[in-house]
Design an enzyme around this catalytic site. Structure first.
Site, PDB file in Angstrom:
ATOM      1  N   SER A  92      -6.742   4.036   2.249  1.00  0.00           N
ATOM      2  CA  SER A  92      -5.567   4.447   2.759  1.00  0.00           C
ATOM      3  C   SER A  92      -4.935   5.581   1.913  1.00  0.00           C
ATOM      4  CB  SER A  92      -4.257   3.247   2.409  1.00  0.00           C
ATOM      5  OG  SER A  92      -3.072   3.752   2.494  1.00  0.00           O
TER       6      SER A  92
ATOM      7  N   TYR B 103      -0.514  -1.465  -4.423  1.00  0.00           N
ATOM      8  CA  TYR B 103      -1.363  -1.037  -3.346  1.00  0.00           C
ATOM      9  C   TYR B 103      -2.098   0.346  -3.803  1.00  0.00           C
ATOM     10  CZ  TYR B 103      -2.569  -0.152   1.653  1.00  0.00           C
ATOM     11  OH  TYR B 103      -3.179   0.013   2.630  1.00  0.00           O
TER      12      TYR B 103
END
Length: 244
Positions: free
Chosen positions: A154, A169
């Site tokens: 990501s 994350y």
């Protein structure tokens, strides 16, 4: 095993490449499964909830000749080992691994006040999860004529773009990027291409300007379809370099 499952196993045994997709029952992972099937792969759709995985597989492949669901919890070593045994027993091969399973984006948290238990959980799924699955499938990948490992990362894991927020994350995905580089160097001798992909944020209520699932999945498919001897150890979106 059901009749449709038996048919799939028989069909895949005809030298069809096999791809394992973690977190394949929804979102980008589900669309990746669909696109892989269209490209001629036998697809193992990994899902934490087997029933949800079976529903997704049936929706994507009503005839049951391309996609088969398998229960898989990437943060559970026993589940990962059982999945690898299941793939070996039914297909005898694994040519592609797509590590797509992931935790939610903790956009509400900051590194200065986050609960470290939340960070540990994210690392267990987003970093150790792919690591476990790679270890489990590596013997079969080494036997493939065209092995690929694709780690779905990501922009949240891009260190150069980090300015604060989403610590669980971000740190876990940055770790996945580092693992990608390490494995790419180590597995090059085996001809295994290992790449990380940032598919971009799919459109949602939170991201109305996001990408379609088809666009996001296409970034992942690019890393699957690059030829032998192609790039390894990269971080890309749409086949183009993305900042580490």
């Amino acid at each position: 095993m059901s009749r449709s499952q038996q048919a799939l196993v028989a069909y895949v045994s005809l030298d069809m490449p096999v791809a394992v997709v973690t977190g394949g029952n929804r979102g980008v992972g589900r669309e990746v499964c669909r696109q892989l099937a269209l490209l001629g792969f036998g697809v193992v759709l990994g899902s934490r909830d087997l029933r949800k995985g079976e529903i997704a597989a049936k929706e994507l492949d009503p005839e049951g000749v391309r996609i088969l669901a398998c229960q898989l919890e990437v943060d559970n070593s026993i589940s990962v080992a059982a999945m690898a045994d299941w793939v070996k027993e039914r297909f005898g091969r694994a040519d592609v691994l797509i590590n797509n399973a992931s935790t939610m984006y903790d956009r509400w948290a900051t590194a200065s006040n986050v609960d470290l238990g939340t960070v540990a959980e994210a690392i267990d799924v987003n970093l150790f999860g792919p690591w476990r699955v790679i270890h489990a499938l590596l013997p079969m990948l080494r036997s493939s004529a065209r092995p690929r490992i694709v780690n779905v990362s990501s922009e949240g894991g891009s260190i150069s773009a980090m300015t604060g927020g989403s610590p669980a994350y971000g740190v876990s995905k940055a770790g996945l990027n580092a693992l990608t580089r390490l494995l790419a160097g180590e597995l090059a001798r085996d001809g295994i291409l290992v790449n990380a992909v940032c598919p971009g944020w799919p459109a949602s209520e939170a991201h109305p300007q996001g990408r379609s699932l088809a666009q996001a999945a296409a970034s992942v498919i690019w890393a699957v379809t690059i030829p032998n001897g192609g790039p390894t150890g990269t971080f890309t979106r749409d086949g183009q370099p993305f900042p580490w």
